[in-house]
Design an enzyme around this catalytic site. Structure first.
Site, short mmCIF file in Angstrom:
data_model
loop_
_atom_site.label_atom_id
_atom_site.label_comp_id
_atom_site.label_asym_id
_atom_site.label_seq_id
_atom_site.Cartn_x
_atom_site.Cartn_y
_atom_site.Cartn_z
NE ARG A 23 5.54 2.31 6.03
CZ ARG A 23 5.18 3.45 5.48
NH1 ARG A 23 5.71 3.84 4.34
NH2 ARG A 23 4.27 4.20 6.05
CE LYS A 65 -0.68 1.10 10.53
NZ LYS A 65 -0.37 0.41 9.27
CG ASP A 113 -4.75 1.41 8.69
OD1 ASP A 113 -4.64 2.03 7.61
OD2 ASP A 113 -4.02 0.45 9.01
NE ARG A 138 -3.21 0.22 3.04
CZ ARG A 138 -3.34 0.09 4.37
NH1 ARG A 138 -2.96 1.04 5.17
NH2 ARG A 138 -3.87 -1.01 4.86
CE1 TYR A 139 0.75 4.19 4.24
CE2 TYR A 139 1.02 1.94 5.03
CZ TYR A 139 0.41 3.18 5.12
OH TYR A 139 -0.55 3.40 6.07
CB CYS A 174 -4.09 -16.23 15.58
SG CYS A 174 -4.10 -15.15 14.14
NE ARG A 184 -4.03 -7.90 7.99
CZ ARG A 184 -2.93 -7.60 8.67
NH1 ARG A 184 -2.26 -8.54 9.28
NH2 ARG A 184 -2.50 -6.37 8.72
CB CYS A 212 -9.05 -10.30 14.52
SG CYS A 212 -7.95 -10.51 13.10
CB CYS A 264 -7.82 -10.80 18.87
SG CYS A 264 -6.10 -11.30 19.01
CG ASP A 313 -8.63 -0.97 11.56
OD1 ASP A 313 -8.33 0.24 11.60
OD2 ASP A 313 -7.78 -1.88 11.57
C1 LIG Z 1 0.60 -0.42 9.06
C2 LIG Z 1 1.06 -0.88 7.76
C3 LIG Z 1 2.42 -0.79 7.40
C4 LIG Z 1 3.47 -0.23 8.33
O1 LIG Z 1 3.19 1.10 8.62
P1 LIG Z 1 4.20 1.93 9.55
O2 LIG Z 1 3.51 3.23 9.75
O3 LIG Z 1 5.47 2.04 8.78
O4 LIG Z 1 4.39 1.15 10.81
C5 LIG Z 1 2.79 -1.21 6.15
N1 LIG Z 1 1.90 -1.71 5.27
C6 LIG Z 1 0.58 -1.81 5.59
C7 LIG Z 1 -0.34 -2.37 4.58
C8 LIG Z 1 0.13 -1.42 6.84
O5 LIG Z 1 -1.16 -1.54 7.16
S1 SF4 Z 2 -5.41 -9.53 15.89
FE1 SF4 Z 2 -6.13 -11.08 14.37
S2 SF4 Z 2 -4.27 -11.62 13.21
FE2 SF4 Z 2 -3.59 -10.62 15.13
S3 SF4 Z 2 -3.26 -12.30 16.59
FE3 SF4 Z 2 -5.35 -11.55 16.90
S4 SF4 Z 2 -6.62 -12.88 15.61
FE4 SF4 Z 2 -4.53 -13.10 14.90
#
Ligand SMILES: *Cc1c(COP(=O)(O)O)cnc(C)c1O
Ligand code: SF4
Length: 402
Positions: free
Chosen positions: A121, A341, A334, A117-118, A130, A139, A137, A134, A297
């Site tokens: 990175r 973010k 985010d 996305r960035y 996991c 994701r 979560c 959680c 989120d």
């Molecule tokens: C949070 C995130 C990162 C890392 O972000 P930083 O601000 O550098 O910690 C990189 N890629 C994705 C997709 C993210 O959600």
């Molecule tokens: S937040 Fe989601 S991905 Fe992270 S440890 Fe918990 S269940 Fe797993």
């Protein structure tokens, strides 16, 4: 007293386990409480929790390590460990504004195991399991369905993607929880990433020090040190900082692995300045640096865990100036849909002009800050240091402020 890290007593809830078994991470994962029947043999569930488990079946996986279950308070429904581990019926109800893919990650997935996305990175999804699922979560569309299992091939493809993209200097290994890979597989993954010349930073995001701290043994810590990786943990409440969690964090730090922590703000579980300050003080005592405080989120079924934006700002306001700057995290939102973010902070600026600015400090007192006479910020030596051509044409430009 405040900085006490209590040892976890398993004898009451898991009397059959020997100390050696309870302290074995594989025993923990083999004995995960993953249905109502297994859990109710150890813990007396509230009616709402029974409903929550039934209602979320098929929506998001459920599973608690015996270690994490041993921390749950039988007497108090609002125990933060209990509430992070056992679902409530609200989780089964998605509101109109909530999203399956709250961060728009699927639009930025050039290969299945990479979110890019960035500019510089990427997020590498190492596996979809996991230690504990959680309840907050975000994701959840990926974790624990088996639908997104990242096999050896998917990981090789992800590493190849990073290798082929020289602008990627930072790889965040996440999932699921990468520390559930065998040490051998994890060491190969981070080792492969480290062998890519343009990869400078490797971060491994994990909740294992919180939910199964026994996983962090010397061999694992050495493998991460060898790859010169950072670890990013996910402690949300001081109650999670037990003697076992302390040992896991200290083992990493002592081995030369820097550890950072990300906390998710959870309504009625940790949404108080006293709790966040205490958590961050205890983390710093272990040489773990608080990094992000995440605003919730817009994932489906999580409305009941989200705080108003003003709560996070209020918490930061209670920290900044009043305690060590190292204990003050970045408050991150985010943006829904994939905006990335952004950070929020209390405003200390009262007014600003060409000649100066007026601030209000953490005690509410007013101070003036005059601007310098000469405002030219160009750096004569910059082109000498980087060469006239610019040594890093690929890098995003780093502007010098507003
Ligand atoms: C949070 C995130 C990162 C890392 O972000 P930083 O601000 O550098 O910690 C990189 N890629 C994705 C997709 C993210 O959600
Ligand atoms: S937040 Fe989601 S991905 Fe992270 S440890 Fe918990 S269940 Fe797993």
């Amino acid at each position: 007293m405040r900085l006490f890290f209590p040892a976890t007593d398993h004898r009451q809830r898991f009397p059959e386990a020997t100390d050696a078994e309870f302290g074995d991470w594989r025993w923990q994962q083999r004995h995960v409480l993953d249905d109502e029947e297994k859990l109710s043999r150890r813990f007396s569930l509230a009616p709402e929790e029974r409903l929550g488990i039934a209602a979320t079946r098929g929506i998001f996986r459920f599973g608690i390590t015996p270690y994490y279950a041993a921390l749950m308070d039988q007497e108090h429904f609002w125990c933060p460990v209990r509430r992070q581990a056992i679902p409530l019926p609200q989780e089964a109800t998605a509101r109109a504004e909530e999203l399956v893919d709250p961060l728009g990650e699927d639009r930025h997935r050039p290969v299945p195991a990479i979110v890019h996305r960035y500019p510089d990175r990427v997020l590498l999804l190492a596996l979809d399991r996991c230690a504990v699922y959680c309840r907050h979560c975000t994701r959840r569309r990926l974790t624990g369905h088996g639908a997104a299992d990242f096999d050896r091939e998917a990981l090789d493809e992800a590493v190849a993607y990073v290798r082929a993209h020289p602008r990627v200097r930072d790889v965040l290994v996440s999932g699921g929880d990468p520390l559930l890979l065998s040490t051998e597989r994890l060491a190969r993954l981070v080792g492969d990433l480290r062998s890519i010349p343009h990869v400078e930073l490797i971060r491994v995001g994990t909740r294992v020090p919180v939910c199964n701290p026994f996983r962090v043994d010397d061999e694992l810590a050495r493998a991460l040190r060898r790859a010169e990786a950072f670890v990013v943990t996910h402690f949300n409440h001081p109650k999670e900082l037990t003697a076992e969690a302390k040992e896991a964090c200290e083992r990493l730090v002592d081995s030369g692995v820097p550890v950072e922590n990300q906390t998710v703000l959870l309504r009625r579980l940790n949404s108080s300045a006293r709790i966040i300050a205490d958590l961050n003080h205890r983390l710093l005592r272990l040489r773990v640096r608080p990094y992000y405080l995440h605003q919730g989120d817009l994932a489906q079924g999580l409305d009941h865990l989200r705080t108003p934006l003003s709560k996070g700002v209020e918490i930061l306001k209670a920290l900044r100036g009043h305690t060590s700057g190292l204990a003050v995290p970045h408050l991150a939102v985010d943006l829904p849909g994939g905006g990335g973010k952004v950070t929020l902070q209390p405003s200390y600026l009262v007014s600003q002009s060409d000649v100066g600015a007026r601030f209000r400090n953490y005690l509410g007192e007013t101070y003036d800050y005059p601007e310098p006479l000469d405002r030219d910020c160009s750096v004569p030596y910059e082109s000498v240091f980087y060469g006239e051509e610019g040594r890093e044409p690929e890098r995003p430009s780093l502007a010098c402020g507003p």
